[in-house]
Structure formats: C-alpha cells, structure tokens
Write an enzyme that holds these catalytic residues in place. Structure first.
Site, PDB file in Angstrom:
ATOM      1  N   TYR A  18     -48.307  -8.627  12.901  1.00  0.00           N
ATOM      2  CA  TYR A  18     -47.976  -7.271  12.474  1.00  0.00           C
ATOM      3  C   TYR A  18     -46.470  -6.985  12.524  1.00  0.00           C
ATOM      4  O   TYR A  18     -46.025  -5.946  12.061  1.00  0.00           O
ATOM      5  CB  TYR A  18     -48.666  -6.246  13.379  1.00  0.00           C
ATOM      6  N   HIS A  23     -45.896  -0.470   9.200  1.00  0.00           N
ATOM      7  CA  HIS A  23     -46.422   0.295  10.335  1.00  0.00           C
ATOM      8  C   HIS A  23     -45.639   0.015  11.623  1.00  0.00           C
ATOM      9  O   HIS A  23     -45.730   0.771  12.567  1.00  0.00           O
ATOM     10  CB  HIS A  23     -47.898  -0.071  10.541  1.00  0.00           C
ATOM     11  N   TYR A  70     -53.027  -1.090  19.959  1.00  0.00           N
ATOM     12  CA  TYR A  70     -52.934  -0.869  18.522  1.00  0.00           C
ATOM     13  C   TYR A  70     -52.456   0.558  18.268  1.00  0.00           C
ATOM     14  O   TYR A  70     -52.590   1.444  19.115  1.00  0.00           O
ATOM     15  CB  TYR A  70     -54.278  -1.161  17.839  1.00  0.00           C
ATOM     16  N   ASN A  72     -53.397   3.181  16.726  1.00  0.00           N
ATOM     17  CA  ASN A  72     -54.273   4.337  16.900  1.00  0.00           C
ATOM     18  C   ASN A  72     -54.513   4.682  18.368  1.00  0.00           C
ATOM     19  O   ASN A  72     -55.053   5.743  18.670  1.00  0.00           O
ATOM     20  CB  ASN A  72     -55.618   4.095  16.210  1.00  0.00           C
ATOM     21  N   ASP A  97     -43.423   5.131  11.367  1.00  0.00           N
ATOM     22  CA  ASP A  97     -43.403   5.042   9.911  1.00  0.00           C
ATOM     23  C   ASP A  97     -43.929   6.352   9.334  1.00  0.00           C
ATOM     24  O   ASP A  97     -44.786   7.007   9.922  1.00  0.00           O
ATOM     25  CB  ASP A  97     -44.257   3.863   9.437  1.00  0.00           C
ATOM     26  N   ASN A 118     -52.601   8.412  12.815  1.00  0.00           N
ATOM     27  CA  ASN A 118     -53.475   8.342  13.982  1.00  0.00           C
ATOM     28  C   ASN A 118     -52.727   8.027  15.278  1.00  0.00           C
ATOM     29  O   ASN A 118     -53.152   8.433  16.355  1.00  0.00           O
ATOM     30  CB  ASN A 118     -54.597   7.328  13.747  1.00  0.00           C
TER      31      ASN A 118
END
Length: 193
Positions: A18, A23, A70, A72, A97, A118
């Site tokens: 990632y 993100h 993560y 969220n 972001d 989120n």
C-alpha cells in the site's frame, strides 16, 4: 503535556503493498516531516509507529504517528496516542488523502464532516469530536465510473508521480505552518499560494 505539543497522524494502510497508494499520502507527508526532523520512527503500544521531536531549536514538539492499522481503523491508534500524551483534540492533526480537491492542492480545516472518509470517521468517533485539524492532501476524483475505493488504493499515475514530491513537500510545509502560526494564518499561506 504543554500546549506546544502536537500529534500529527499520517493516515494510510500498513505494509509495502500500500506504500505508494493515493490513500497513503498522509504517511508520505509524515515521512517527509520525520526526514526534516532527522529522526526515526519506533513502534509504540498504540499500534502506531511514532517519532517525537521538535521543529527546529526550541520549536513546537511534534509526535509524528503512522497508525499500523488499516485506514478505516485509524481512530484507535490516534485516540490512544492523544490520551497517552494528554493531548486534546485541538492538538491533533490528521493528514489524509482528499478526493474532493484536485491533485496537487492542499487545504487546511478544523472539524466539519468526514466526506465519506472512513479513517476520519473512525478518528472522530475515537476522539469523541470532529473538532481536530485536518491537512487535506488533494488526490483528485476517480476517472469515469471507477469506484472511489479502487481509485485511492492505486498508486499515483506516471504524470502525478512527477509532481508528487512537491505535493508531499507542500503538505509538510502546511503542517509546520499550522503548528507555528495557527489555523487562520496557515490557511492564508497555504490556500493563496
């Protein structure tokens, strides 16, 4: 903790897969701040990597944080760090972001809605308020009918990658303006440049 201490949370997802996604631009910004401060991140019990240091000699104290959950689930680590360092929400800065502003644009705000983000929603829940500062790093809207989740979980485009270092640098500058000058003066510098 004194009033010159700030928690700066760079939002993203953990792991190398990632690392270069849109993100994760918040984590790219705190990495830039860490580079400026000349320090290294260490693992903290809050499920974050953190770096404590000052902006220049005698400058404000920053606690840079990269939640290792993560996106969220960013609220747990951010809320735990705020509690651990005895900081109220007014001294928490979320760097994230933002699809609702164009790529290469940086906007600052206090509180307000989460715009479907989120990670912000989880932070608001954990802090018990939406009244914390946000450094909104523009990544632009998804093209065509692409789903937002698919878009933000992709790496920046080839053209965007050319300007990404400037965007990250400008966003790190925006964090510094926030802690040194306050929101309104920082907005004047960032939003008019």
């Amino acid at each position: 903790m004194t009033s010159d201490t700030w928690l700066v949370a760079g939002l993203g997802n953990p792991g190398p897969g990632y690392a270069h996604n849109r993100h994760n631009v918040g984590q790219m910004v705190v990495d830039e701040l860490a580079s400026r401060m000349g320090g290294k991140f260490k693992t903290h019990s809050s499920r974050s990597q953190i770096l404590e240091g000052r902006l220049g000699i005698g400058g404000p104290k920053l606690i840079l944080a990269k939640p290792m959950t993560y996106m969220n689930l960013s609220g747990g680590p951010v809320g735990n760090l705020a509690k651990f360092f005895s900081l109220d929400a007014a001294h928490v800065i979320a760097v994230h972001d933002e699809i609702d502003i164009p790529f290469d644009t940086v906007k600052l705000k206090l509180g307000g809605g989460e715009g479907g983000h989120n990670g912000l929603r989880d932070i608001s829940k954990a802090l018990g308020t939406k009244d914390y500062l946000r450094v909104r790093v523009g990544v632009g809207r998804p093209p065509g009918r692409m789903e937002t989740a698919d878009y933000v979980l992709k790496d920046f485009s080839k053209d965007e990658k050319k300007d990404l270092p400037f965007l990250v640098d400008n966003s790190a500058d925006a964090v510094e303006y926030l802690v040194r000058l306050g929101l309104e003066a920082a907005q004047l510098k960032v939003h008019t440049s």
